[in-house]
Design a protein around this motif. Structure first.
Motif, PDB file in Angstrom:
ATOM      1  N   ALA A   1      16.523   0.229  67.423  1.00 43.32           N
ATOM      2  CA  ALA A   1      16.365   0.060  65.976  1.00 43.32           C
ATOM      3  C   ALA A   1      17.574   0.595  65.222  1.00 43.32           C
ATOM      4  N   GLU A   2      17.862   0.019  64.067  1.00 42.56           N
ATOM      5  CA  GLU A   2      18.961   0.512  63.246  1.00 42.56           C
ATOM      6  C   GLU A   2      18.679   1.941  62.813  1.00 42.56           C
ATOM      7  N   ALA A   3      19.699   2.765  62.855  1.00 42.02           N
ATOM      8  CA  ALA A   3      19.610   4.142  62.382  1.00 42.02           C
ATOM      9  C   ALA A   3      20.635   4.334  61.258  1.00 42.02           C
ATOM     10  N   VAL A   4      20.372   5.301  60.413  1.00 36.35           N
ATOM     11  CA  VAL A   4      21.250   5.578  59.282  1.00 36.35           C
ATOM     12  C   VAL A   4      22.122   6.785  59.619  1.00 36.35           C
TER      13      VAL A   4
ATOM     14  N   GLU B   1       7.760  -0.746  54.153  1.00 40.72           N
ATOM     15  CA  GLU B   1       6.876  -0.135  55.157  1.00 40.72           C
ATOM     16  C   GLU B   1       7.484  -0.224  56.559  1.00 40.72           C
ATOM     17  N   SER B   2       8.787  -0.078  56.621  1.00 40.55           N
ATOM     18  CA  SER B   2       9.482  -0.122  57.900  1.00 40.55           C
ATOM     19  C   SER B   2       9.756   1.297  58.382  1.00 40.55           C
ATOM     20  N   SER B   3      10.215   1.412  59.606  1.00 47.47           N
ATOM     21  CA  SER B   3      10.548   2.714  60.178  1.00 47.47           C
ATOM     22  C   SER B   3      12.052   2.931  60.098  1.00 47.47           C
ATOM     23  N   VAL B   4      12.446   4.193  59.951  1.00 46.81           N
ATOM     24  CA  VAL B   4      13.877   4.479  59.890  1.00 46.81           C
ATOM     25  C   VAL B   4      14.161   5.855  60.472  1.00 46.81           C
ATOM     26  N   LEU B   5      15.262   5.915  61.203  1.00 48.13           N
ATOM     27  CA  LEU B   5      15.784   7.168  61.739  1.00 48.13           C
ATOM     28  C   LEU B   5      17.090   7.481  61.031  1.00 48.13           C
ATOM     29  N   LEU B   6      17.195   8.686  60.511  1.00 48.65           N
ATOM     30  CA  LEU B   6      18.423   9.135  59.869  1.00 48.65           C
ATOM     31  C   LEU B   6      19.062  10.207  60.735  1.00 48.65           C
ATOM     32  N   THR B   7      20.358  10.062  61.018  1.00 50.33           N
ATOM     33  CA  THR B   7      21.076  11.036  61.839  1.00 50.33           C
ATOM     34  C   THR B   7      22.177  11.696  61.022  1.00 50.33           C
TER      35      THR B   7
END
Length: 217
Positions: free
Chosen positions: A17-20, A41-47
């Motif tokens: 999945a795309e991450a920020v 209502e999507s999921s997101v990972l921020l690094t």
């Protein structure tokens, strides 16, 4: 007009999945990205989300995110199915390397993989690694995280059948400062089956492990 273009199909296209990547991003842009994902209502990972950036976000957004200051990651709306897929573990040489190991662990969990973390198994006290070696041999892939001289990479790769993804860290001083010695050690290792990502790139190591494991699932 927003300063970002969201890649909605990255997970379907690439398996990850795309991450920020938050380093260098203005807090207003981060806010816009988070609000976009909330509205969809999507999921997101921020690094690489520094605490200063986190504290600059509106409180109502912070309350919707699972933020971990040690790994500098935040997760919104994680939709992983239970149980998590098995087969990957993470080993760190020192407690100082934990932040990078935790970035890899949180990335793996976000993408549906269990990722037990074995901290502080550096070869300066080889007995620590040897006490855990039988457990480590049960995994199909191991992410090894080490700074200083990066000796863990070669030693571990010579003891297990699983491929090793080496993550050199910027932990060190003198000639080891910045992680270049650990990177050179990983790249020049004579131990077979050792792959290397960039310095402090826990996310990249996790993504490589995810893609590899999904070829056989």
């Amino acid at each position: 007009m927003d300063n970002f273009t969201w890649d909605k199909s990255r997970q379907a296209r690439t398996g990850v999945a795309e991450a920020v990547f938050c380093q260098g991003k203005h807090c207003k842009d981060l806010q816009a990205i988070i609000e976009f994902n909330i509205s969809n209502e999507s999921s997101v990972l921020l690094t690489r989300l520094e605490q200063e950036q986190w504290l600059a976000l509106p409180l109502e957004l912070c309350e919707k995110l699972d933020y971990d200051s040690h790994s500098k990651t935040a997760i919104f709306n994680c939709k992983t199915t239970s149980p998590l897929q098995q087969g990957i573990c993470i080993v760190t040489a020192g407690t100082s390397d934990l932040s990078v190991g935790l970035e890899a662990q949180r990335t793996l969990v976000f993408n549906g993989f269990d990722a037990p973390l074995y901290p502080d198994l550096g070869v300066a006290g080889l007995w620590r690694l040897m006490e855990k070696i039988d457990e480590l041999r049960q995994y199909k892939m191991i992410i090894a995280v080490a700074g200083m001289e990066g000796a863990l990479f070669s030693v571990l790769a010579g003891l297990v059948a699983a491929p090793i993804i080496a993550v050199p860290t910027s932990i060190g001083y003198g000639v080891a400062s910045g992680g270049r010695s650990a990177l050179d050690s990983a790249l020049s290792s004579c131990a077979p089956g050792l792959l290397t990502v960039n310095i402090d790139n826990g996310f990249g190591a996790a993504a490589a492990a995810i893609k590899t494991m999904r070829q056989f699932s």
